[in-house]
Design an enzyme around this catalytic site. Structure first.
Site, PDB file in Angstrom:
ATOM      1  N   ARG A 155      -8.783  12.123  12.368  1.00  0.00           N
ATOM      2  CA  ARG A 155      -7.109  11.641  12.570  1.00  0.00           C
ATOM      3  C   ARG A 155      -6.300  13.159  12.594  1.00  0.00           C
ATOM      4  O   ARG A 155      -6.641  13.970  11.885  1.00  0.00           O
ATOM      5  CB  ARG A 155      -6.773  10.739  11.537  1.00  0.00           C
ATOM      6  CG  ARG A 155      -7.537   9.372  11.695  1.00  0.00           C
ATOM      7  CD  ARG A 155      -6.852   8.556  10.710  1.00  0.00           C
ATOM      8  NE  ARG A 155      -5.744   8.069  10.896  1.00  0.00           N
ATOM      9  CZ  ARG A 155      -4.981   7.451  10.131  1.00  0.00           C
ATOM     10  NH1 ARG A 155      -5.694   6.796   8.970  1.00  0.00           N
ATOM     11  NH2 ARG A 155      -3.759   7.024  10.136  1.00  0.00           N
ATOM     12  N   SER A 162       6.911   8.788  11.912  1.00  0.00           N
ATOM     13  CA  SER A 162       5.935   8.688  10.949  1.00  0.00           C
ATOM     14  C   SER A 162       6.399   8.796   9.315  1.00  0.00           C
ATOM     15  O   SER A 162       6.897  10.020   9.076  1.00  0.00           O
ATOM     16  CB  SER A 162       4.797   9.756  11.346  1.00  0.00           C
ATOM     17  OG  SER A 162       4.085   9.611  10.161  1.00  0.00           O
ATOM     18  N   GLN A 192       4.534   8.817   6.911  1.00  0.00           N
ATOM     19  CA  GLN A 192       3.540   9.838   6.400  1.00  0.00           C
ATOM     20  C   GLN A 192       4.114  11.386   6.395  1.00  0.00           C
ATOM     21  O   GLN A 192       4.201  12.329   5.452  1.00  0.00           O
ATOM     22  CB  GLN A 192       2.301   9.807   6.842  1.00  0.00           C
ATOM     23  CG  GLN A 192       1.778   8.380   6.433  1.00  0.00           C
ATOM     24  CD  GLN A 192       0.395   8.056   7.005  1.00  0.00           C
ATOM     25  OE1 GLN A 192      -0.392   8.750   7.680  1.00  0.00           O
ATOM     26  NE2 GLN A 192      -0.339   7.041   6.784  1.00  0.00           N
ATOM     27  N   ASP A 200       1.452  -1.505  11.929  1.00  0.00           N
ATOM     28  CA  ASP A 200       0.323  -1.853  11.387  1.00  0.00           C
ATOM     29  C   ASP A 200       0.199  -3.253  11.578  1.00  0.00           C
ATOM     30  O   ASP A 200      -0.885  -3.822  11.444  1.00  0.00           O
ATOM     31  CB  ASP A 200       0.192  -1.623   9.938  1.00  0.00           C
ATOM     32  CG  ASP A 200       0.225  -0.229   9.358  1.00  0.00           C
ATOM     33  OD1 ASP A 200      -0.198   0.432  10.318  1.00  0.00           O
ATOM     34  OD2 ASP A 200       0.751   0.136   8.278  1.00  0.00           O
ATOM     35  N   LYS A 203       0.755  -1.290  -0.131  1.00  0.00           N
ATOM     36  CA  LYS A 203       0.098  -0.122  -0.062  1.00  0.00           C
ATOM     37  C   LYS A 203       0.882   1.441   0.018  1.00  0.00           C
ATOM     38  O   LYS A 203       0.771   2.178  -0.664  1.00  0.00           O
ATOM     39  CB  LYS A 203      -0.863  -0.099   1.371  1.00  0.00           C
ATOM     40  CG  LYS A 203      -2.026   0.966   1.367  1.00  0.00           C
ATOM     41  CD  LYS A 203      -3.135   0.852   2.184  1.00  0.00           C
ATOM     42  CE  LYS A 203      -2.868   0.807   3.760  1.00  0.00           C
ATOM     43  NZ  LYS A 203      -2.381   2.197   4.068  1.00  0.00           N
ATOM     44  N   LYS A 245      -4.813   5.522  14.507  1.00  0.00           N
ATOM     45  CA  LYS A 245      -4.835   4.942  13.250  1.00  0.00           C
ATOM     46  C   LYS A 245      -6.363   5.035  12.890  1.00  0.00           C
ATOM     47  O   LYS A 245      -6.928   5.832  13.219  1.00  0.00           O
ATOM     48  CB  LYS A 245      -4.107   3.696  13.377  1.00  0.00           C
ATOM     49  CG  LYS A 245      -2.740   3.542  13.576  1.00  0.00           C
ATOM     50  CD  LYS A 245      -2.000   4.046  12.570  1.00  0.00           C
ATOM     51  CE  LYS A 245      -0.448   4.022  12.722  1.00  0.00           C
ATOM     52  NZ  LYS A 245       0.237   4.692  11.782  1.00  0.00           N
ATOM     53  N   ARG A 304      -6.735   1.429  17.690  1.00  0.00           N
ATOM     54  CA  ARG A 304      -6.438   0.160  17.549  1.00  0.00           C
ATOM     55  C   ARG A 304      -6.084  -0.756  18.840  1.00  0.00           C
ATOM     56  O   ARG A 304      -6.434  -1.825  19.221  1.00  0.00           O
ATOM     57  CB  ARG A 304      -5.456  -0.298  16.665  1.00  0.00           C
ATOM     58  CG  ARG A 304      -5.774   0.077  15.001  1.00  0.00           C
ATOM     59  CD  ARG A 304      -5.028  -0.346  14.208  1.00  0.00           C
ATOM     60  NE  ARG A 304      -5.358  -0.205  12.812  1.00  0.00           N
ATOM     61  CZ  ARG A 304      -4.767   0.030  11.736  1.00  0.00           C
ATOM     62  NH1 ARG A 304      -3.510   0.056  11.565  1.00  0.00           N
ATOM     63  NH2 ARG A 304      -5.405   0.216  10.428  1.00  0.00           N
TER      64      ARG A 304
HETATM   65  C1  S3P Z   1       2.525   4.799   6.010  1.00  0.00           C
HETATM   66  C2  S3P Z   1       2.801   4.878   7.104  1.00  0.00           C
HETATM   67  C3  S3P Z   1       2.335   4.324   8.676  1.00  0.00           C
HETATM   68  C4  S3P Z   1       1.273   3.207   8.297  1.00  0.00           C
HETATM   69  C5  S3P Z   1       0.337   3.586   7.110  1.00  0.00           C
HETATM   70  C6  S3P Z   1       1.022   3.777   5.905  1.00  0.00           C
HETATM   71  C7  S3P Z   1       2.801   5.058   4.896  1.00  0.00           C
HETATM   72  O1  S3P Z   1       1.812   5.359   9.181  1.00  0.00           O
HETATM   73  O2  S3P Z   1       0.708   3.215   9.559  1.00  0.00           O
HETATM   74  O3  S3P Z   1      -0.559   2.575   7.117  1.00  0.00           O
HETATM   75  O4  S3P Z   1       2.567   4.682   3.759  1.00  0.00           O
HETATM   76  O5  S3P Z   1       3.743   5.989   5.045  1.00  0.00           O
HETATM   77  P1  S3P Z   1       2.794   6.679   9.892  1.00  0.00           P
HETATM   78  O6  S3P Z   1       3.890   6.931   8.907  1.00  0.00           O
HETATM   79  O7  S3P Z   1       1.841   7.800  10.338  1.00  0.00           O
HETATM   80  O8  S3P Z   1       3.119   5.952  11.117  1.00  0.00           O
END
Ligand code: S3P
Length: 447
Positions: free
Chosen positions: A138, A183, A185, A334, A35, A361, A365
């Site tokens: 979120r 993170s 993200q 995850d 993903k 999340k 969770r």
């Molecule tokens: C992800 C980073 C993770 C993960 C999410 C996908 C990504 O989140 O939990 O399912 O694709 O960068 P965080 O970076 O906020 O921990």
């Protein structure tokens, strides 16, 4: 699969799913594309020059949300169907059109957070991002605050923390930014903003998070350096344009995790999960399964388009409890819900600490797993930053609910397989967010 939910899935619609305990699991399975890598291939392809051809893109709801947002800004993305390559016609670093409507990120935190970084520097253009009720609850200031240090202007409810969010594109300046949470993200959003900022940007994380953005940005031609203790510092120097690339997406280790745990805990089971991405920033689950003494072998290790890949063979066997602390969390963030199921089959107390991120999340969770797995008889003690799970516990079939969380739905299905009697699972269709063919695979692998 057409570009929508798999209508033929056993979990389609709102009827709860009946899952029968007992029986075993046997065979080979190829989980769908990663993903995280799928989102990035679409996003980086969109801002590159030329065509990006993506093989193995995850045909699930979350990447479809990213593709829909990109199309709304004038990017041509071909139809996303299982088994077919996807092509993205890049519009260049500054080519997005101002969308005529709100950008809907659905359930996808990655879409919203990475998009904020990508849009912050589109000078003079206005963008509004929203999502489903989970995503609108979120935290987004974790992205908005560092981007503000680069002069971004992002507004939203509760001081910019919650979507709907409005971005008014600004000229950005590079900065040195410490992120309070590990993170990927947040890190990726800053790196995407850095691509068009004035001067270099350095992101410093408390612990290294997954590094798919760094690998792929480099492959697309960005100038990027990674260093610092534990690879926690990433510096991007703007100025290079990105070139469209062929991308091959490996299977998602976070989806493989359901089969790894299912095989490890189900009497008589043996499964081989093929073509799984084994990027070291994601393989915490393998270390925990090893810690538990699971019968796990990594076969056929290879490198596919800049990411390590292998096949994983797992069989049932006795398990010991695990200890997971803050340092390991980013590498298996995850996988905690399904590891909670594994802990029910290990003799003794398994502990997770430093996992407060799980509370923000798709659902909280820690609370949801304590509630739902608890309804099946699991002995879970919830803490602010984790949980303690006592095993061995004989789980029993119960009426449970994914509470709309895809990873909770699949974790509860793994638990139902070893429970006595029948489990009624509400909102099982949530699995389509990351693994639409999960229920078909489960039916096929059961023996
Ligand atoms: C992800 C980073 C993770 C993960 C999410 C996908 C990504 O989140 O939990 O399912 O694709 O960068 P965080 O970076 O906020 O921990």
């Amino acid at each position: 699969m057409a570009e929508s939910n798999a209508a033929s899935s056993p979990a389609a619609g709102s009827t709860p799913l009946q899952l029968h305990g007992g029986g075993s699991l046997r065979g080979r399975v190829r989980v769908p594309g990663d993903k995280s890598i799928s989102h990035r291939a679409l996003l980086f392809g969109a801002i590159a020059e030329g065509t990006t051809r993506i093989e193995g893109l995850l045909p699930a709801e979350d990447p479809l949300s990213t593709a829909a947002c990109l199309r709304a800004m004038g990017v041509e993305v071909s139809a996303i169907r299982a088994g077919e390559a996807v092509s993205v016609q890049g519009v260049g670093l500054d080519g997005f059109q101002e969308p005529g409507d709100v950008l809907d990120c659905g359930n996808s935190g990655t879409t919203m957070r990475l998009m904020l970084g990508l849009l912050a520097g589109r000078v003079g253009r206005h963008f509004v991002l929203t999502g489903d009720s989970s995503l609108r609850g979120r935290p987004m200031r974790r992205v908005g605050a560092p981007l503000a240090k680069m002069s971004a202007v992002i507004n939203g409810r509760k001081d910019g923390n919650f979507a709907p969010l409005a971005v008014l594109g600004q000229p950005l300046r590079g900065n040195r930014i410490h992120t309070p949470v590990a993170s990927a993200q947040v890190k990726s959003a800053i790196l995407l903003a850095a691509l068009t900022a004035k001067g270099p940007t350095t992101v410093i994380e408390p612990v290294q998070s997954r590094d798919h953005s760094e690998r792929m940005l480099r492959a697309f031609g960005a100038q990027l350096e990674v260093g610092g203790p534990g690879l926690t510092e990433v510096t991007l120097t703007p100025g290079s344009s990105l070139r469209g690339q062929p991308v091959v997406v490996p299977g998602d280790i976070s989806s493989a995790a359901f089969w790894l745990v299912a095989a490890a805990i189900t009497p008589g089971a043996t499964l081989t999960v093929e073509n799984v991405g084994l990027n070291p920033s994601r393989t915490g689950i393998l270390e925990v399964l090893e810690q538990m003494g699971a019968r796990l072998t990594v076969l056929n290790q290879r490198d596919v388009a800049g990411e390590p890949v292998g096949d994983l063979q797992v069989s049932h066997g006795p398990l010991q409890p695990f200890e997971i602390g803050a340092e390991l969390i980013p590498r298996l963030v995850d996988e905690i819900p399904v590891l909670a199921v594994a802990a029910c089959c290990a003799e003794g107390v398994s502990r997770v600490t430093g996992a407060e991120e799980l509370r923000v999340k798709e659902t909280d969770r820690l609370a949801v797993m304590a509630r739902q797995l608890g309804a099946m008889g699991a002995r879970i003690e919830e803490a602010d930053d984790g949980m303690a799970i006592t095993g061995v516990t004989a789980l029993r079939g119960a009426t449970v609910d994914s509470e709309t969380d895809h990873r909770v739905a699949m974790s509860l299905a793994v638990a139902a397989g070893i429970a006595s009697g029948t489990t009624t699972l509400h909102r099982a269709a949530a699995a389509a967010v990351s693994y639409p063919s999960f229920w078909d695979d489960l039916q096929r692998l059961r023996s």
